[in-house]
Design a protein around this motif. Structure first.
Motif, PDB file in Angstrom:
ATOM      1  N   ASN A 299     -41.832 -23.524 -60.969  1.00 51.88           N
ATOM      2  CA  ASN A 299     -42.568 -22.774 -59.959  1.00 51.88           C
ATOM      3  C   ASN A 299     -42.118 -23.247 -58.579  1.00 51.88           C
ATOM      4  N   ILE A 300     -41.716 -22.340 -57.716  1.00 56.44           N
ATOM      5  CA  ILE A 300     -41.273 -22.723 -56.374  1.00 56.44           C
ATOM      6  C   ILE A 300     -41.568 -21.605 -55.389  1.00 56.44           C
ATOM      7  N   SER A 301     -41.827 -22.005 -54.148  1.00 52.53           N
ATOM      8  CA  SER A 301     -42.042 -21.050 -53.063  1.00 52.53           C
ATOM      9  C   SER A 301     -41.169 -21.451 -51.872  1.00 52.53           C
ATOM     10  N   PHE A 302     -40.619 -20.461 -51.205  1.00 57.13           N
ATOM     11  CA  PHE A 302     -39.825 -20.705 -50.003  1.00 57.13           C
ATOM     12  C   PHE A 302     -39.678 -19.397 -49.241  1.00 57.13           C
ATOM     13  N   SER A 303     -39.034 -19.468 -48.097  1.00 56.77           N
ATOM     14  CA  SER A 303     -38.727 -18.280 -47.312  1.00 56.77           C
ATOM     15  C   SER A 303     -37.220 -18.136 -47.196  1.00 56.77           C
ATOM     16  N   GLY A 304     -36.769 -16.944 -46.855  1.00 54.93           N
ATOM     17  CA  GLY A 304     -35.335 -16.724 -46.765  1.00 54.93           C
ATOM     18  C   GLY A 304     -34.979 -15.636 -45.774  1.00 54.93           C
ATOM     19  N   PHE A 305     -33.713 -15.635 -45.414  1.00 52.66           N
ATOM     20  CA  PHE A 305     -33.206 -14.645 -44.458  1.00 52.66           C
ATOM     21  C   PHE A 305     -31.709 -14.476 -44.697  1.00 52.66           C
ATOM     22  N   MET A 306     -31.242 -13.245 -44.626  1.00 52.23           N
ATOM     23  CA  MET A 306     -29.821 -12.939 -44.768  1.00 52.23           C
ATOM     24  C   MET A 306     -29.431 -11.997 -43.640  1.00 52.23           C
ATOM     25  N   GLY A 307     -28.634 -12.494 -42.700  1.00 51.03           N
ATOM     26  CA  GLY A 307     -28.290 -11.659 -41.570  1.00 51.03           C
ATOM     27  C   GLY A 307     -27.592 -12.423 -40.466  1.00 51.03           C
ATOM     28  N   PRO A 308     -27.572 -11.867 -39.257  1.00 51.81           N
ATOM     29  CA  PRO A 308     -26.856 -12.478 -38.137  1.00 51.81           C
ATOM     30  C   PRO A 308     -27.525 -13.758 -37.651  1.00 51.81           C
ATOM     31  N   LYS A 309     -26.694 -14.696 -37.174  1.00 50.68           N
ATOM     32  CA  LYS A 309     -27.210 -15.953 -36.624  1.00 50.68           C
ATOM     33  C   LYS A 309     -27.564 -15.755 -35.147  1.00 50.68           C
ATOM     34  N   ASN A 310     -28.511 -14.857 -34.925  1.00 51.09           N
ATOM     35  CA  ASN A 310     -28.977 -14.573 -33.566  1.00 51.09           C
ATOM     36  C   ASN A 310     -29.971 -15.648 -33.155  1.00 51.09           C
ATOM     37  N   HIS A 311     -29.708 -16.309 -32.045  1.00 46.64           N
ATOM     38  CA  HIS A 311     -30.498 -17.466 -31.616  1.00 46.64           C
ATOM     39  C   HIS A 311     -31.985 -17.149 -31.520  1.00 46.64           C
ATOM     40  N   ARG A 312     -32.327 -16.060 -30.843  1.00 46.97           N
ATOM     41  CA  ARG A 312     -33.744 -15.729 -30.629  1.00 46.97           C
ATOM     42  C   ARG A 312     -34.436 -15.349 -31.934  1.00 46.97           C
ATOM     43  N   ASP A 313     -33.725 -14.640 -32.819  1.00 48.24           N
ATOM     44  CA  ASP A 313     -34.317 -14.249 -34.102  1.00 48.24           C
ATOM     45  C   ASP A 313     -34.589 -15.464 -34.980  1.00 48.24           C
ATOM     46  N   LEU A 314     -33.650 -16.398 -35.017  1.00 51.19           N
ATOM     47  CA  LEU A 314     -33.835 -17.614 -35.817  1.00 51.19           C
ATOM     48  C   LEU A 314     -34.950 -18.469 -35.234  1.00 51.19           C
TER      49      LEU A 314
END
Length: 543
Positions: A299-314
């Protein structure tokens, strides 16, 4: 003390070494790496690709298995891929399509992320198609592998069932449940999907079956020798561990990670958890590139993102995620420099003019160093006849020659290394801004003037590279040159042509920086030259 010939020789060798390394650095990309990358891409279209489908247990050897469909049959990549783009996924492999405000995420029959398509207007490739992050033959994000070898083999043959075939998260948070029913466990993935394209994920298996889950192979949009690409992890002690493509020669464990990221120049496939740290096993693929697997337990929980390394978005997701953007050796200078660049842009509104302003600011800050170097070169130029006389007079006595040279330097306040040392001190700043402009996805789709529509791409009409080369030539012409060797003179005279050639393919934003930098260097050198001309004229009148 070294004599004048030795000092001049050292100075010339340092300059030549810098130039040779830089030219090799660029030439290697276009003459070696680019052909290799093109050959590799062509081969991927006609050859069958293999993957390691075993769980990443570092205590046991892994087995090589051919990629299979949900019925256990080998996938004939030569038939599929030859007719399609290497990033096109067959619709029969997709069980759910997720649309957010920034991307489209396709989930395949094994519950993995098959493809991510960036839907914002500026993210287009050279064919004006929306950018897709992954190749069909790569290790796919969110692939699960079981510790039980038999269960793992079964999992690659059983299709996942999605709670919905289409999810619209363009304006509201949505949920998706993927269920894979196996003989000895049920694997469940519960997604919470946000309009900005990131997700939260809970993964669980029944009967306490242990599993691993991966963030997949890095996006394969733009990977070149100029920018770092590979894997990076931020550990609990806030240190960063970076492994570039081709550098992982054996299995490796990471205990206590805040995030893991597989990335190319502009894009990332990212898993993070800042509340409960991740344990990760790294396995090399056939190219010694990193395959990262998070230990999921049951059992595990986490968050993720796949996309541009935009400073403000990250930063909006979590301020610590800006460490996903790796500027290489000069990160400690590059990060504050990017913040300054972003601050200026927030007022100027145009990235091209922001680069111009930043370049001017850097030149003003470094002016004292530049001034010292230029003055030193002028003094050496003025002393050249006297130095030549000393060399001729004491050509058979190097000790006396050195002594009289040092007396000459001391009397006139000249330093034989004075022109080189300020240049060396400026190198970290130059490479930092170089890395910033090279890695800044913010420049993607950013226009400047009438003909530059994308500062992250090459100048389509080669105006900036030609201006850069012309300014470099003019700078060379007005800069004092104490070189005596004719071959060295010819080499340096060729540099504007060589640099112009290679800058034809550089991002327009980087070429703009170099051109503006040259223009202000010329202005500074012109001022110093005029100042020394006045001093010479006054001295002649006094005599």
């Amino acid at each position: 003390m070294n004599n004048m010939n030795q000092n001049n020789g050292m100075q010339k060798r340092m300059l030549i070494m810098t130039v040779v390394v830089f030219v090799f650095f660029i030439a290697y990309e276009f003459l070696v790496l680019k052909p290799q990358q093109e050959a590799k891409a062509a081969q991927a279209k006609v050859e069958q690709t293999t993957q390691e489908n075993s769980a990443p247990d570092v205590k046991t050897s892994t087995t090589q298995m051919v990629s299979t469909d949900v019925n256990g049959n080998p996938i004939d990549m030569s038939n599929q891929v030859a007719a399609l783009s290497p990033k096109t996924i067959a619709s029969s492999q997709i069980v759910s399509v997720i649309k957010t405000a920034k991307n489209i995420i396709e989930i395949d029959t094994l519950g993995r992320v098959a493809q991510v398509t960036l839907t914002q207007e500026k993210y287009k490739d050279e064919d004006l198609n929306q950018i897709k992050l992954f190749e069909v033959n790569q290790l796919r994000p969110l692939e699960v592998r079981f510790a039980d070898a038999n269960l793992n083999a079964e999992a690659f043959k059983v299709a996942t069932v999605a709670s919905s075939a289409n999810i619209d998260a363009t304006s509201n948070v949505q949920e998706l449940v993927l269920t894979q029913t196996l003989s000895n466990t049920v694997l469940t993935k519960k997604f919470t999907i946000y309009p900005d394209g990131h997700y939260d994920l809970k993964v669980s298996s029944t009967n306490n079956q242990q599993f691993f889950i991966t963030n997949g192979y890095r996006p394969n949009v733009l990977a070149d020798m100029y920018a770092v690409h590979g894997f990076i992890a931020k550990l609990n002690d806030s240190t960063l561990e970076t492994i570039e493509d081709g550098d992982l020669d054996k299995n490796k464990d990471i205990i206590g990670a805040k995030f893991i990221s597989s990335f190319d120049r502009y894009y990332t496939s990212l898993i993070y958890n800042f509340e409960k740290s991740l344990s990760v096993s790294l396995m090399p693929d056939s190219n010694s590139d990193v395959q990262a697997f998070v230990h999921g337990g049951s059992n595990i929980s986490f968050s993720g993102f796949m996309g541009p390394k935009n400073h403000r978005d990250l930063e909006a997701l979590n301020p610590e995620l800006i460490d996903v953007i790796d500027y290489g050796w000069f990160t400690f200078i590059a990060k504050p420099m990017f913040l300054l660049l972003q601050f200026i842009q927030s007022y100027v509104g145009n990235w091209g003019w922001t680069i111009v302003i930043l370049t001017i600011l850097i030149k003003l800050v470094l002016y004292p160093l530049s001034y010292k170097g230029m003055v030193s070169m002028q003094k050496l130029k003025d002393l050249a006849p006297k130095m030549k006389d000393i060399q001729a007079k004491y050509k058979d006595d190097k000790q006396k020659q050195s002594m009289h040279m040092m007396e000459l330097y001391k009397k006139h306040g000249a330093n034989p290394m004075g022109g080189c040392l300020p240049l060396i001190l400026q190198i970290p700043v130059f490479f930092a801004i170089y890395r910033v402009l090279l890695n800044a996805i913010e420049l993607k789709g950013a226009p400047w003037m009438l003909w530059v529509h994308d500062l992250a791409e090459m100048d389509p009409y080669f105006v900036l590279p030609i201006l850069m080369g012309a300014s470099m030539y003019l700078q060379q012409k007005i800069t004092p040159n104490t070189m005596q060797d004719e071959m060295q003179k010819k080499i340096f005279q060729m540099l504007p042509i060589i640099f112009t050639f290679f800058f034809l393919w550089f991002p327009a934003g980087l070429t703009l920086y170099w051109f503006v930098n040259n223009v202000f260097t010329i202005s500074q050198q012109y001022y110093i030259n005029k100042m020394f001309e006045r001093k010479r004229a006054e001295k002649q009148k006094a005599e």
